[in-house]
Design an enzyme around this catalytic site. Structure first.
Site, PDB file in Angstrom:
ATOM      1  N   ASN A  23     -10.284  -0.079   0.242  1.00  0.00           N
ATOM      2  CA  ASN A  23      -8.826   0.018   0.271  1.00  0.00           C
ATOM      3  C   ASN A  23      -8.270  -0.548  -1.044  1.00  0.00           C
ATOM      4  O   ASN A  23      -8.333  -1.756  -1.268  1.00  0.00           O
ATOM      5  CB  ASN A  23      -8.314  -0.775   1.485  1.00  0.00           C
ATOM      6  CG  ASN A  23      -6.800  -0.787   1.581  1.00  0.00           C
ATOM      7  OD1 ASN A  23      -6.103  -0.389   0.659  1.00  0.00           O
ATOM      8  ND2 ASN A  23      -6.297  -1.262   2.706  1.00  0.00           N
TER       9      ASN A  23
ATOM     10  N   HIS B 143      -3.226   7.188   2.719  1.00  0.00           N
ATOM     11  CA  HIS B 143      -3.666   5.876   2.231  1.00  0.00           C
ATOM     12  C   HIS B 143      -5.071   5.603   2.775  1.00  0.00           C
ATOM     13  O   HIS B 143      -5.339   5.779   3.963  1.00  0.00           O
ATOM     14  CB  HIS B 143      -2.687   4.808   2.698  1.00  0.00           C
ATOM     15  CG  HIS B 143      -3.159   3.412   2.438  1.00  0.00           C
ATOM     16  ND1 HIS B 143      -3.734   3.039   1.241  1.00  0.00           N
ATOM     17  CD2 HIS B 143      -3.157   2.308   3.232  1.00  0.00           C
ATOM     18  CE1 HIS B 143      -4.065   1.763   1.304  1.00  0.00           C
ATOM     19  NE2 HIS B 143      -3.727   1.298   2.493  1.00  0.00           N
TER      20      HIS B 143
ATOM     21  N   CYS C 266       0.817  -1.223   0.000  1.00  0.00           N
ATOM     22  CA  CYS C 266       0.000   0.000   0.000  1.00  0.00           C
ATOM     23  C   CYS C 266       0.849   1.271   0.000  1.00  0.00           C
ATOM     24  O   CYS C 266       0.341   2.350  -0.305  1.00  0.00           O
ATOM     25  CB  CYS C 266      -0.937   0.017   1.195  1.00  0.00           C
ATOM     26  SG  CYS C 266      -1.982  -1.435   1.284  1.00  0.00           S
TER      27      CYS C 266
HETATM   28  O1  UT7 Z   1      -3.681  -1.479   3.582  1.00  0.00           O
HETATM   29  C1  UT7 Z   1      -3.833  -2.574   4.488  1.00  0.00           C
HETATM   30  C2  UT7 Z   1      -4.249  -2.025   5.690  1.00  0.00           C
HETATM   31  N1  UT7 Z   1      -5.188  -2.833   6.475  1.00  0.00           N
HETATM   32  C3  UT7 Z   1      -5.879  -2.170   7.389  1.00  0.00           C
HETATM   33  O2  UT7 Z   1      -5.796  -0.985   7.510  1.00  0.00           O
HETATM   34  C4  UT7 Z   1      -6.755  -2.959   8.317  1.00  0.00           C
HETATM   35  C5  UT7 Z   1      -6.662  -2.398   9.719  1.00  0.00           C
HETATM   36  N2  UT7 Z   1      -7.596  -3.063  10.615  1.00  0.00           N
HETATM   37  C6  UT7 Z   1      -8.901  -2.767  10.605  1.00  0.00           C
HETATM   38  O3  UT7 Z   1      -9.336  -1.914   9.848  1.00  0.00           O
HETATM   39  C7  UT7 Z   1      -9.799  -3.465  11.582  1.00  0.00           C
HETATM   40  O4  UT7 Z   1      -9.019  -4.223  12.473  1.00  0.00           O
HETATM   41  C8  UT7 Z   1     -10.858  -4.365  10.902  1.00  0.00           C
HETATM   42  C9  UT7 Z   1     -11.864  -3.510  10.176  1.00  0.00           C
HETATM   43  C10 UT7 Z   1     -10.188  -5.327   9.947  1.00  0.00           C
HETATM   44  C11 UT7 Z   1     -11.598  -5.198  11.941  1.00  0.00           C
HETATM   45  O5  UT7 Z   1     -12.225  -4.354  12.888  1.00  0.00           O
HETATM   46  P1  UT7 Z   1     -12.148  -4.717  14.433  1.00  0.00           P
HETATM   47  O6  UT7 Z   1     -12.944  -3.706  15.139  1.00  0.00           O
HETATM   48  O7  UT7 Z   1     -10.689  -4.837  14.777  1.00  0.00           O
HETATM   49  O8  UT7 Z   1     -12.922  -6.080  14.490  1.00  0.00           O
HETATM   50  P2  UT7 Z   1     -12.395  -7.492  15.002  1.00  0.00           P
HETATM   51  O9  UT7 Z   1     -11.416  -8.073  14.082  1.00  0.00           O
HETATM   52  O10 UT7 Z   1     -12.006  -7.344  16.446  1.00  0.00           O
HETATM   53  O11 UT7 Z   1     -13.736  -8.338  14.947  1.00  0.00           O
HETATM   54  C12 UT7 Z   1     -14.811  -8.044  15.796  1.00  0.00           C
HETATM   55  C13 UT7 Z   1     -15.926  -9.032  15.510  1.00  0.00           C
HETATM   56  C14 UT7 Z   1     -15.492 -10.485  15.501  1.00  0.00           C
HETATM   57  O12 UT7 Z   1     -16.530 -11.236  16.053  1.00  0.00           O
HETATM   58  P3  UT7 Z   1     -16.414 -11.778  17.573  1.00  0.00           P
HETATM   59  O13 UT7 Z   1     -15.196 -12.660  17.582  1.00  0.00           O
HETATM   60  O14 UT7 Z   1     -16.261 -10.566  18.424  1.00  0.00           O
HETATM   61  O15 UT7 Z   1     -17.706 -12.520  17.759  1.00  0.00           O
HETATM   62  C15 UT7 Z   1     -15.397 -10.813  14.030  1.00  0.00           C
HETATM   63  O16 UT7 Z   1     -15.623 -12.179  13.773  1.00  0.00           O
HETATM   64  O17 UT7 Z   1     -16.474  -8.776  14.211  1.00  0.00           O
HETATM   65  C16 UT7 Z   1     -16.521  -9.991  13.457  1.00  0.00           C
HETATM   66  N3  UT7 Z   1     -16.337  -9.671  12.049  1.00  0.00           N
HETATM   67  C17 UT7 Z   1     -17.347  -9.369  11.228  1.00  0.00           C
HETATM   68  N4  UT7 Z   1     -18.667  -9.271  11.406  1.00  0.00           N
HETATM   69  C18 UT7 Z   1     -19.431  -8.926  10.372  1.00  0.00           C
HETATM   70  C19 UT7 Z   1     -15.169  -9.602  11.349  1.00  0.00           C
HETATM   71  N5  UT7 Z   1     -15.420  -9.257  10.082  1.00  0.00           N
HETATM   72  C20 UT7 Z   1     -16.751  -9.090   9.977  1.00  0.00           C
HETATM   73  C21 UT7 Z   1     -17.604  -8.725   8.927  1.00  0.00           C
HETATM   74  N6  UT7 Z   1     -18.939  -8.652   9.166  1.00  0.00           N
HETATM   75  N7  UT7 Z   1     -17.147  -8.423   7.682  1.00  0.00           N
END
Ligand code: UT7
Length: 322
Positions: free
Chosen positions: A279, A249, A113
């Site tokens: 992204n 970004h 990225c």
């Molecule tokens: O250029 C590359 C750069 N990449 C990035 O910038 C990514 C940076 N990270 C992020 O943006 C965030 O960490 C995410 C958006 C990927 C995830 O957000 P989060 O608030 O950290 O969520 P999480 O991974 O802690 O997941 C929370 C919950 C989980 O469920 P449980 O275990 O709490 O029951 C996930 O299974 O959300 C669930 N989950 C979803 N639910 C619905 C994960 N993905 C999804 C989804 N829809 N698409």
């Protein structure tokens, strides 16, 4: 002489896929995606004629037209991508052929990225060395072919697209830049997508898809990108408020909001398109740059700070006068 941006272009695939569209394919919702990332839709390739190459060529053509240069004027083409159509020839050489940029040296660059920034900084270094007088740099990705469509925590984040800029060696343009890498942190965002055909190696020929530890990447992004911006500002003696526009970004609106908060700046200095592009990795900064340029948001003399982070891990920033 430094690199001055004299033209921009971009290309998005025709098909816009909304969060609601994705919720018909997997267990997700518009509410979850929008509240966690700010993304409402992303463009994804949907036919065999939309490829990394075709988008790079379209973005390049549009940047050349904007700059008023002909393909044969171009001396250097750098394409930043992690999702080229071919291992070889490089996307840059294929772009050269399609455009008819017969006098250009062309190569690809992989800094994920941060790729567009690394390409910009590389072209700028060639200009400072007096080797070239102009360049076409392109960030392009078709991440839809490498994301894991069974991993809802990553596949909903990414989009496809290309952005391009034509650069000219000029007395004014880039004022300062920096870039960095930390290979030791690379395991938090990776895609091992190569099989081996070597008969002497017992190979696991499974193709892997993109893997990301979202929370680790989030923490890295906010910390490193803020530090990177602060370091660049310190180099130039400018205060955060002196910058007219921050073009960051476009990974997640919450990351952009956190950086704005840490710099104690209003969000209106941070144009964003993550809501409709998602992204797009190496393409995100040049697509955003093209959007704000074509919307007449930028005025001559504006100070613009471009900054990004990505797999590798990598990060970079450039401050320039528009
Ligand atoms: O250029 C590359 C750069 N990449 C990035 O910038 C990514 C940076 N990270 C992020 O943006 C965030 O960490 C995410 C958006 C990927 C995830 O957000 P989060 O608030 O950290 O969520 P999480 O991974 O802690 O997941 C929370 C919950 C989980 O469920 P449980 O275990 O709490 O029951 C996930 O299974 O959300 C669930 N989950 C979803 N639910 C619905 C994960 N993905 C999804 C989804 N829809 N698409």
């Amino acid at each position: 002489m430094r690199a001055k941006i004299i033209g921009t272009g971009s290309c998005l695939p025709q098909k816009a896929v909304t969060n609601d569209d994705l919720s018909t394919l997997m267990e997700t919702s518009d509410e979850w995606i929008k509240s966690r990332t700010g993304i409402s839709a992303r463009h994804l390739v949907s036919s065999e004629t939309e490829t990394t190459l075709s988008m790079a060529v379209n973005a390049g053509k549009s940047a050349l037209a904007d700059a008023g240069l002909l393909p044969e004027d171009i001396e250097l083409i750098i394409v930043a991508t992690v999702s080229s159509d071919f291992i070889t020839p490089s996307t840059a050489c294929m772009v050269q052929k399609e455009l008819g940029a017969v006098h250009a040296a062309a190569f690809d660059m992989n800094a994920a990225c941060s790729g567009f920034l690394f390409a910009l900084n590389t072209a700028d270094a060639y200009f400072q060395a007096g080797i070239y007088q102009n360049a076409l740099i392109i960030g392009v990705e078709t991440l839809s072919k490498i994301v894991d469509w069974k991993d809802r925590s990553t596949c909903v984040l990414f989009g496809d697209g290309a952005g391009a800029a034509v650069l000219r060696a000029d007395s004014e343009g880039i004022i300062a830049s920096l870039q960095g890498s930390n290979g030791a942190g690379g395991h938090v965002l990776m895609c091992k997508n190569r099989s081996s055909n070597n008969p002497f190696v017992a190979t696991d020929t499974r193709l892997d898809y993109l893997y990301m530890d979202g929370q680790e990447v989030f923490k890295f992004a906010v910390k490193k990108e803020t530090e990177c911006i602060q370091e660049l500002l310190a180099q130039t003696g400018l205060a955060p408020s002196d910058i007219t526009w921050y073009l960051l970004h476009q990974a997640n609106q919450r990351i952009i909001n956190s950086i704005a908060r840490k710099l104690k700046l209003p969000l209106d200095k941070f144009p964003s398109n993550v809501d409709h592009c998602g992204n797009t990795s190496a393409a995100s900064i040049p697509i955003l740059l093209d959007e704000v340029h074509r919307a007449n948001t930028l005025s001559e003399g504006d100070l613009i700070l471009l900054s990004g982070f990505g797999a590798g891990l990598t990060w970079g920033a450039a401050l320039l006068r528009w």
